[in-house]
Design a protein around this motif. Structure first.
Motif, PDB file in Angstrom:
ATOM      1  N   ARG A   9       0.915  -1.214   0.086  1.00 30.28           N
ATOM      2  CA  ARG A   9      -0.078   0.103  -0.110  1.00 30.28           C
ATOM      3  C   ARG A   9       0.777   1.317  -0.066  1.00 30.28           C
ATOM      4  O   ARG A   9       0.582   2.301  -0.573  1.00 30.28           O
ATOM      5  CB  ARG A   9      -0.977  -0.098   1.103  1.00 30.28           C
ATOM      6  N   ALA A  10       1.766   1.393   0.930  1.00 31.61           N
ATOM      7  CA  ALA A  10       2.840   2.421   0.567  1.00 31.61           C
ATOM      8  C   ALA A  10       3.524   2.799  -0.369  1.00 31.61           C
ATOM      9  O   ALA A  10       3.801   3.837  -0.908  1.00 31.61           O
ATOM     10  CB  ALA A  10       3.864   2.283   2.026  1.00 31.61           C
ATOM     11  N   LYS A  11       3.839   1.684  -1.188  1.00 27.78           N
ATOM     12  CA  LYS A  11       4.347   1.925  -2.431  1.00 27.78           C
ATOM     13  C   LYS A  11       3.593   2.129  -3.431  1.00 27.78           C
ATOM     14  O   LYS A  11       3.845   2.528  -4.616  1.00 27.78           O
ATOM     15  CB  LYS A  11       5.229   0.480  -2.798  1.00 27.78           C
ATOM     16  N   LYS A  12       2.339   2.147  -3.193  1.00 28.99           N
ATOM     17  CA  LYS A  12       1.308   2.163  -4.486  1.00 28.99           C
ATOM     18  C   LYS A  12       1.317   1.418  -5.622  1.00 28.99           C
ATOM     19  O   LYS A  12       1.233   0.146  -5.450  1.00 28.99           O
ATOM     20  CB  LYS A  12       1.259   3.778  -4.638  1.00 28.99           C
ATOM     21  N   GLY A  13       1.518   1.767  -6.557  1.00 28.72           N
ATOM     22  CA  GLY A  13       1.696   0.974  -8.046  1.00 28.72           C
ATOM     23  C   GLY A  13       0.311   0.936  -8.701  1.00 28.72           C
ATOM     24  O   GLY A  13      -0.797   1.048  -8.295  1.00 28.72           O
ATOM     25  N   ALA A  14       0.517   0.387  -9.860  1.00 25.39           N
ATOM     26  CA  ALA A  14      -0.649   0.342 -10.849  1.00 25.39           C
ATOM     27  C   ALA A  14      -1.455  -0.925 -10.512  1.00 25.39           C
ATOM     28  O   ALA A  14      -0.857  -2.039  -9.829  1.00 25.39           O
ATOM     29  CB  ALA A  14      -0.054   0.295 -12.229  1.00 25.39           C
ATOM     30  N   ALA A  15      -2.500  -0.998 -11.381  1.00 28.50           N
ATOM     31  CA  ALA A  15      -3.197  -2.411 -11.253  1.00 28.50           C
ATOM     32  C   ALA A  15      -2.640  -3.236 -12.215  1.00 28.50           C
ATOM     33  O   ALA A  15      -1.926  -2.909 -13.218  1.00 28.50           O
ATOM     34  CB  ALA A  15      -4.611  -1.985 -11.685  1.00 28.50           C
ATOM     35  N   GLY A  16      -2.948  -4.646 -11.752  1.00 24.97           N
ATOM     36  CA  GLY A  16      -2.886  -5.753 -12.653  1.00 24.97           C
ATOM     37  C   GLY A  16      -3.828  -5.870 -13.596  1.00 24.97           C
ATOM     38  O   GLY A  16      -4.749  -5.091 -13.994  1.00 24.97           O
ATOM     39  N   ILE A  17      -3.868  -7.366 -14.075  1.00 24.69           N
ATOM     40  CA  ILE A  17      -4.617  -7.562 -15.225  1.00 24.69           C
ATOM     41  C   ILE A  17      -6.111  -7.848 -14.742  1.00 24.69           C
ATOM     42  O   ILE A  17      -7.090  -7.468 -15.568  1.00 24.69           O
ATOM     43  CB  ILE A  17      -4.435  -9.341 -15.667  1.00 24.69           C
ATOM     44  N   ASP A  18      -6.413  -7.717 -13.467  1.00 22.41           N
ATOM     45  CA  ASP A  18      -7.725  -7.610 -12.918  1.00 22.41           C
ATOM     46  C   ASP A  18      -8.222  -6.228 -12.878  1.00 22.41           C
ATOM     47  O   ASP A  18      -9.353  -5.896 -12.649  1.00 22.41           O
ATOM     48  CB  ASP A  18      -7.884  -8.257 -11.824  1.00 22.41           C
ATOM     49  N   GLU A  19      -7.470  -5.216 -13.190  1.00 20.01           N
ATOM     50  CA  GLU A  19      -7.747  -3.798 -13.139  1.00 20.01           C
ATOM     51  C   GLU A  19      -8.158  -3.167 -11.636  1.00 20.01           C
ATOM     52  O   GLU A  19      -8.720  -2.332 -11.618  1.00 20.01           O
ATOM     53  CB  GLU A  19      -8.854  -3.536 -14.062  1.00 20.01           C
ATOM     54  N   GLU A  20      -7.838  -4.188 -10.822  1.00 24.02           N
ATOM     55  CA  GLU A  20      -8.105  -3.764  -9.243  1.00 24.02           C
ATOM     56  C   GLU A  20      -6.961  -2.905  -8.657  1.00 24.02           C
ATOM     57  O   GLU A  20      -5.758  -3.394  -8.397  1.00 24.02           O
ATOM     58  CB  GLU A  20      -8.264  -4.858  -8.336  1.00 24.02           C
ATOM     59  N   SER A  21      -7.364  -1.591  -8.354  1.00 22.91           N
ATOM     60  CA  SER A  21      -6.561  -0.615  -7.776  1.00 22.91           C
ATOM     61  C   SER A  21      -6.264  -1.132  -6.164  1.00 22.91           C
ATOM     62  O   SER A  21      -7.047  -1.707  -5.658  1.00 22.91           O
ATOM     63  CB  SER A  21      -6.698   0.841  -8.222  1.00 22.91           C
ATOM     64  N   ILE A  22      -5.394  -0.170  -5.788  1.00 23.25           N
ATOM     65  CA  ILE A  22      -5.219  -0.391  -4.207  1.00 23.25           C
ATOM     66  C   ILE A  22      -6.543   0.282  -3.676  1.00 23.25           C
ATOM     67  O   ILE A  22      -6.955  -0.352  -2.605  1.00 23.25           O
ATOM     68  CB  ILE A  22      -3.771   0.244  -3.650  1.00 23.25           C
ATOM     69  N   GLN A  23      -6.989   1.321  -3.919  1.00 20.20           N
ATOM     70  CA  GLN A  23      -8.101   1.658  -3.340  1.00 20.20           C
ATOM     71  C   GLN A  23      -9.323   0.712  -3.727  1.00 20.20           C
ATOM     72  O   GLN A  23      -9.966   0.635  -2.736  1.00 20.20           O
ATOM     73  CB  GLN A  23      -8.534   3.202  -4.204  1.00 20.20           C
ATOM     74  N   ASP A  24      -9.362   0.056  -4.983  1.00 23.99           N
ATOM     75  CA  ASP A  24     -10.384  -1.066  -4.909  1.00 23.99           C
ATOM     76  C   ASP A  24     -10.414  -2.174  -3.840  1.00 23.99           C
ATOM     77  O   ASP A  24     -11.198  -2.445  -3.412  1.00 23.99           O
ATOM     78  CB  ASP A  24     -10.547  -1.503  -6.359  1.00 23.99           C
ATOM     79  N   PHE A  25      -9.073  -2.476  -3.770  1.00 18.35           N
ATOM     80  CA  PHE A  25      -8.737  -3.547  -2.904  1.00 18.35           C
ATOM     81  C   PHE A  25      -9.144  -3.251  -1.487  1.00 18.35           C
ATOM     82  O   PHE A  25      -9.455  -4.063  -0.661  1.00 18.35           O
ATOM     83  CB  PHE A  25      -7.247  -3.749  -2.865  1.00 18.35           C
ATOM     84  N   GLU A  26      -9.080  -2.067  -1.071  1.00 15.09           N
ATOM     85  CA  GLU A  26      -9.277  -1.632   0.456  1.00 15.09           C
ATOM     86  C   GLU A  26     -10.697  -1.304   0.696  1.00 15.09           C
ATOM     87  O   GLU A  26     -11.023  -1.558   1.818  1.00 15.09           O
ATOM     88  CB  GLU A  26      -8.634   0.111   0.547  1.00 15.09           C
ATOM     89  N   ARG A  27     -11.681  -1.423  -0.346  1.00 14.24           N
ATOM     90  CA  ARG A  27     -12.897  -1.481  -0.011  1.00 14.24           C
ATOM     91  C   ARG A  27     -13.417  -2.716   0.830  1.00 14.24           C
ATOM     92  O   ARG A  27     -14.754  -2.485   1.485  1.00 14.24           O
ATOM     93  CB  ARG A  27     -13.790  -1.273  -1.385  1.00 14.24           C
ATOM     94  N   ASN A  28     -12.869  -3.598   0.499  1.00 11.36           N
ATOM     95  CA  ASN A  28     -12.909  -4.956   1.407  1.00 11.36           C
ATOM     96  C   ASN A  28     -11.848  -5.620   1.677  1.00 11.36           C
ATOM     97  O   ASN A  28     -11.612  -6.856   1.592  1.00 11.36           O
ATOM     98  CB  ASN A  28     -13.875  -5.933   0.736  1.00 11.36           C
ATOM     99  N   VAL A  29     -10.863  -4.869   2.553  1.00 14.45           N
ATOM    100  CA  VAL A  29      -9.747  -5.333   2.730  1.00 14.45           C
ATOM    101  C   VAL A  29      -9.647  -6.331   3.555  1.00 14.45           C
ATOM    102  O   VAL A  29      -8.669  -7.378   3.471  1.00 14.45           O
ATOM    103  CB  VAL A  29      -8.696  -4.049   3.282  1.00 14.45           C
TER     104      VAL A  29
END
Length: 408
Positions: free
Chosen positions: A12-32
């Protein structure tokens, strides 16, 4: 579960782009909590299978050729970080003192300092370039190297799966990999260090114990006493790397003479680049006597300077009349401080020269915003500089408008 949570915070601290599923870190955090539990459950049960890696291309430092990166999904980056957390304690104590890349408490500054010191002590340098190292890393040799450090079954299982995970090309097609580890993966730097620790570091220590080197990932420089020694060593290194399915780039690997005031004579190559710095003969001053002489020292490289100037030009500061000076400062200060903090380690004046165009662009901004002449714009901006010398990072570090436009 705590290790998974710690891995998530790191990713999370390093941020970074989404992979093939197009899920961003923000998307991941919605149901962390659910997402982290899923990773833990699958890794602990042996049922974790990494998804394909998304291929992206970025420009290299020359601004022409491109480097291919592989971007794992957010979940996969967390899973890789878990493996790194478990594997690092096994391998870190065994790594060589001359290995500086991606190691806690060691880094580019330490590698460059050691290189500078040894360039005073040794007359010759081998500037090594391994052709497409990350693309040519052999899976079987990699796994054999990892097994020398751990017999943990789940670690070995997942490392092999990550190595063999397919890559999604730019056209959307999946490509099965038979070698290499994608740059962009969390575990790739550690695997690279393990591979070259056995392919290069240990071998150098055993075969050439009196020949020092610095290695930062696959960037390597080797120090030799004589040209004859350097010629012999570079041939031996080339043969050694072939055993590990690697190849030296003949057009980029060079033997360099560390020419200075005390080392006269001539040679085809008298400078080399390492970690964004060019090492060559420069005029330096003895701090005790004040005497000036030619010393073989580092300064920001031409490639790094061009990359910084290109970024400065891309900001188009002189055209952003829709923004205030404070907003212009907010746009560039973080980058400028980062550049300065790194490249001012050696030959600070060269970094200041690289950042100098910012002042000229600000002068043009004042001219366009307030319809002033060049001299009036300089006077106006100099007044702002006097009242608020820390507004712009480059003013704070020494590029203030003092006597003339852009004066250092």
């Amino acid at each position: 579960m705590r290790v998974v949570e710690a891995a998530y915070e790191e990713v999370r601290a390093k941020k970074g782009a989404a992979g093939i599923d197009e899920e961003s870190i923000q998307d991941f955090e919605r149901n962390v909590e659910k997402n982290l539990y899923k990773i833990w459950n699958r890794m602990s049960s042996g049922s974790y299978f990494p998804p394909a890696v998304r291929s992206v291309e970025i420009l290299k430092a020359d601004g022409k050729s491109k480097r291919k990166l592989g971007i794992p999904t957010v979940s996969d980056r967390i899973a890789q970080a878990v493996a790194v957390a478990y594997l690092t304690p096994y391998v870190e104590p065994k790594f060589h003192n001359n290995s500086y890349g991606f190691r806690k408490g060691r880094g580019q500054k330490e590698a460059l300092t050691a290189t500078r010191r040894r360039c005073f002590q040794y007359d010759w340098v081998i500037d090594l370039d391994i052709r497409a190292f990350f693309d040519n890393l052999d899976f079987t040799l990699m796994m054999n190297a990892v097994k020398k450090h751990t017999d943990c079954k789940w670690l070995l299982l997942y490392i092999e799966r990550w190595l063999k995970a397919p890559i999604q090309e730019l056209d959307g097609n999946l490509h099965t990999r038979e070698k290499g580890t994608p740059q962009g993966g969390v575990i790739s730097p550690l695997l690279a260090n393990i591979y070259l620790h056995h392919a290069f570091d240990e071998w150098m220590t055993e075969i050439f114990p009196s020949v020092p080197f610095e290695r930062y990932a696959d960037d390597i420089v080797v120090h030799c006493r004589t040209r004859a020694q350097a010629t012999f060593v570079v041939r031996a290194i080339a043969n050694r790397l072939q055993v590990w399915k690697l190849e030296l780039h003949s057009g980029k690997t060079r033997i360099v003479y560390c020419k200075d005031s005390n080392r006269t004579g001539s040679h085809e190559h008298v400078e080399f680049d390492f970690l964004g710095f060019t090492f060559r003969c420069r005029e330096v001053q003895n701090p005790k006597t004040g005497k000036r002489f030619g010393g073989f020292t580092p300064a920001i490289s031409r490639k790094a300077g061009r990359r910084i100037r290109k970024k400065i030009n891309a900001w188009r500061l002189q055209r952003r009349t829709d923004l205030s000076l404070q907003e212009l400062a907010d746009m560039c200060n973080k980058k400028v401080r980062g550049w300065y903090n790194y490249y001012s380690m050696f030959t600070k004046s060269k970094v200041l020269q690289t950042l100098l165009p910012i002042n000229f662009k600000l002068i043009t901004w004042v001219r366009r915003t307030y319809k002033k002449s060049t001299y009036q714009a300089w006077q106006w901006l100099r007044g702002v500089n006097r009242r608020n010398p820390k507004l712009f990072a480059h003013w704070e570090i020494g590029l203030a408008l003092v006597r003339r436009i852009g004066a250092v």
